[in-house]
Design an enzyme around this catalytic site. Structure first.
Site, PDB file in Angstrom:
ATOM      1  CB  SER A 111      -0.610  -1.342   0.177  1.00  8.84           C
ATOM      2  OG  SER A 111      -0.304  -0.328  -0.755  1.00  8.84           O
ATOM      3  CG  HIS A 155      -4.159   2.111  -2.946  1.00 10.51           C
ATOM      4  ND1 HIS A 155      -3.754   1.074  -3.767  1.00 10.51           N
ATOM      5  CD2 HIS A 155      -3.296   2.130  -1.892  1.00 10.51           C
ATOM      6  CE1 HIS A 155      -2.693   0.490  -3.227  1.00 10.51           C
ATOM      7  NE2 HIS A 155      -2.387   1.104  -2.104  1.00 10.51           N
TER       8      HIS A 155
END
Length: 733
Positions: free
Chosen positions: A89, A193
């Site tokens: 990430s 996400h």
């Protein structure tokens, strides 16, 4: 040969005191970061006096600074020879910085804005699930009816994070608790996400447009694709990063398969444990559904799988069908042939409301040889709604409408290379048509569009530097319009055309080729990829799913056919040309009657020339009304659609009049099939190919034998998973 991968953790790795041994070593960078951020990054990380370190807008810049400095120290202490970089990430920004995609200050500006936007997201939540892998968690979401939730982080074979709206996350917790599945609610306010981050993604994309970004000098494995960043793709992938899953397990598997033996984690320790769990579960590399086909194609269209469902006539490829595929990470095309603009617009709006304007979806555009104005009107509609991907079907030349769509989506990137915001996925079955799509738009068409003001001078110039299509579907023998091509002959020939086009033109972006026609079983999917297809395209099998917008009567008929139950008939929209479609034969008279009408057209000069017995048969069994009334219907339709001149012309040309009357049967037979009219089943026109028969054989004696248990996305996953297993077994042999 031993290879090293340097990896960086993301949000969740922060802790009070982090970076203590780095800040004194690199005071210049620490001061630079503090000046840019407007607060002391040293104080934040070491003392956290205002308890801000765990707030997203502060966490992300802090982690980036620590990761970037940790990499600098690693290099200063002799760390060299990293073959790959990767980050989880937020850590992907550290990886891109380490690989040379942007400098320290640029990276810090990026993560500061990213953190601000993510911190502003509300109304969502995330749940960490342990003890299950991604597929098992996905199955649980399906079982529980949690269609709005997604696996946001696939961290290891035993840990996933699910993201989505807060109410569904709350319900999921109860659902998991009842099944004794271990889970914990994460302390976040946003559904990171996932599609709920789409507004933040769009705002971040606008921010990225003003930042100069390069390409990594060393491969960086992207979270979203578990494959290396393509050249020139950093901005687009970082924007999409906010809404797409973190595929960390697949990233580690990619690195292991590439020969990486040493993982160096900088800026934390959490990833090392995840890597070891994945390494422990990793055996001889197996083929996986997500890895089939081209990573370039998947990334280009924002997909998890190199799987496409083609558009089907009169909206059989419905908005619901396209939405289901999009949410599963596949690409579907809304069928528009035979629909009026109002119906098309309604479908586009429904899809965009469900998956976002930039979500993976497309709209089919069929060449309109009779009415170019209608083609222009459809393109106007798609441009008005910012549709970014179309499927071009039945084109034999590059029309002004098609070129205009392609050219208006072109802009110049920071490095001067063309950026393509409009994608034309061309469906072809002939080499000469493929060659036209593999070439830039014709100069003459571009010049006319430029002169009329339809495109700008820059768009015209950029259009000469890109092919009409970066994605080409090679269509072998299939349902609907078909030239009956053999895939093992057609695809290799087209791949050679692609090789020549790329070598001669030197395009900045690779061309991908997919295979359609006959794709109905795992073995067929596997064979397509072995032949060199970058993606596979299904058609007939999707017509027999819950989401297909045709009648239940037709689906009942289709679920029982075998491979021999189809036949060729004339195509109604290209009747005079003798073009063929493949249709259902079992239980209907349409193929025989369609071919009979074309034979009559070929051998007679007018309706008046028909034998009386033949005319009576047509009126009684084909049209169910006198031919004079059919002609009157044709005239009314042409006038209503602004083509009165065609009606007047046909009235003076008996052969053309006969063609228009006979075409009426083809429209009628398609319409009653879609409606499921029970009184005239023998005249149903149902476009389908033998691939559906092979699929029916494959699912016989399973719940999927009934179309009522066939969902279009689940069918795609079944085929891909089984094809991957097929290829794994083949490789093991």
């Amino acid at each position: 040969m031993s290879l090293t991968a340097v990896i960086f953790p993301g949000q969740g790795a922060q802790s009070k005191g982090m970076g203590r041994d780095l800040f004194d070593a690199y005071p210049e960078q620490v001061d630079q970061a503090s000046a840019l951020l407007g607060y002391s990054v040293r104080e934040l990380c070491l003392d956290d006096p205002r308890r801000e370190l765990n707030r997203t807008e502060f966490t992300q810049p802090a982690l980036f600074v620590v990761g970037a400095l940790a990499y600098r120290r690693w290099k200063d202490e002799g760390g060299t020879g990293a073959a790959f970089f990767a980050g989880h990430s937020l850590g992907e920004y550290c990886a891109l910085h380490a690989a040379g995609a942007f400098d320290f200050e640029t990276g810090l500006r990026l993560v500061r804005r990213r953190g601000e936007l993510m911190a502003g997201a509300a109304g969502g939540g995330m749940v960490a699930v342990t003890g299950l892998d991604r597929d098992e968690v996905t199955d649980l979401l399906r079982q529980g009816g949690f269609g709005s939730l997604v696996v946001a982080n696939d961290n290891s074979p035993e840990q996933c994070v699910v993201s989505g709206d807060a109410a569904s996350i709350e319900a999921l917790g109860e659902f998991l608790h009842e099944r004794k599945v271990r889970w914990v609610r994460l302390r976040v306010s946003g559904a990171f996400h996932s599609e709920l981050m789409r507004p933040a993604q769009q705002e971040f994309r606008r921010f990225l447009d003003g930042v100069a970004l390069g390409s990594p000098a060393t491969p960086v494995i992207a979270n979203a694709t578990a494959a290396p960043y393509p050249a020139g793709a950093v901005a687009g992938m970082l924007a999409d990063h906010l809404v797409r899953s973190v595929r960390w397990t697949d990233t580690v598997r990619y690195l292991l398969d590439a020969g990486v033996t040493e993982f160096v984690e900088l800026g934390g320790t959490v990833l090392t444990k995840l890597v070891e769990r994945t390494r422990a579960a990793h055996r001889t590399p197996a083929v996986r559904a997500q890895g089939l086909g081209s990573a370039v194609f998947r990334e280009r269209h924002g997909l998890r799988f190199a799987y496409v469902a083609g558009g089907m006539y009169r909206g059989v490829s419905s908005p619901e069908l396209v939405i289901r595929l999009s949410r599963a990470g596949m690409l579907g095309f809304l069928g528009t042939g035979g629909l009026d603009p109002v119906e098309v617009e309604r479908g586009v709006k429904e899809i965009q409301a469900a998956v976002g304007q930039d979500g993976p979806y497309g709209v089919n555009v069929i060449a309109n040889h009779d009415d170019p104005a209608a083609e222009e009107e459809l393109v106007d509609l798609l441009l008005r709604h910012h549709v970014r991907t179309i499927e071009a079907s039945a084109f034999i030349q590059m029309t002004p409408a098609l070129v205009r769509y392609r050219a208006t989506g072109l802009r110049r990137g920071p490095d001067g290379a063309p950026i393509c915001d409009h994608r034309v996925v061309a469906k072809v079955s002939r080499p000469e048509v493929a060659a036209a799509f593999l070439a830039p738009a014709p100069d003459a068409v571009l010049d006319r569009l430029r002169s009329s003001g339809a495109i700008t001078a820059e768009q015209a110039e950029l259009a000469r530097r890109v092919p009409m299509s970066h994605d080409v579907i090679v269509e072998a023998d299939s349902g609907g319009h078909t030239d009956g091509g053999i895939p093992t002959v057609l695809l290799p020939s087209m791949l050679e055309l692609r090789r020549r086009a790329e070598a001669e033109r030197g395009y900045d972006e690779p061309i991908c080729m997919g295979l359609a026609g006959g794709i109905g079983t795992p073995a067929a999917v596997a064979a397509a990829f072995v032949l060199g297809a970058d993606f596979v395209v299904t058609g007939s099998i999707n017509q027999c799913t819950v989401e297909a917008a045709t009648s239940d009567v037709v689906k009942d008929m289709l679920q029982d056919i075998d491979v021999q139950d189809t036949e060729y008939a004339p195509a109604g929209d290209m009747f005079e040309l003798g073009s063929k479609v493949q249709v259902l034969r079992k239980g209907v008279f349409f193929p025989a009657r369609g071919n009979k009408l074309h034979a009559l057209y070929t051998h007679h000069d007018s309706l008046d020339d028909l034998p009386e017995k033949t005319r009576s048969l047509l009126e009684r069994t084909y049209f169910r009304k006198p031919l004079d009334e059919v002609w009157a219907d044709v005239v009314r339709h042409l006038r209503a659609t602004g083509r009165a001149e065609l009606a007047e012309q046909a009235a003076r040309q008996p052969k053309q009049k006969m063609a228009l009357v006979f075409r009426r049967y083809f429209g009628y037979s398609a319409r009653i099939a879609l409606e499921g009219r029970p009184d005239d089943k023998v005249n149903y026109q149902v476009h389908t190919g033998p691939a559906l028969g092979s699929f029916n054989q494959w699912v016989r004696d399973t719940p999927h034998a009934s179309w009522r248990h066939r969902h279009v996305d689940e069918v795609g996953l079944m085929l891909l998973d089984a094809a991957a297993a097929h290829l794994s077994r083949f490789a093991a042999r």
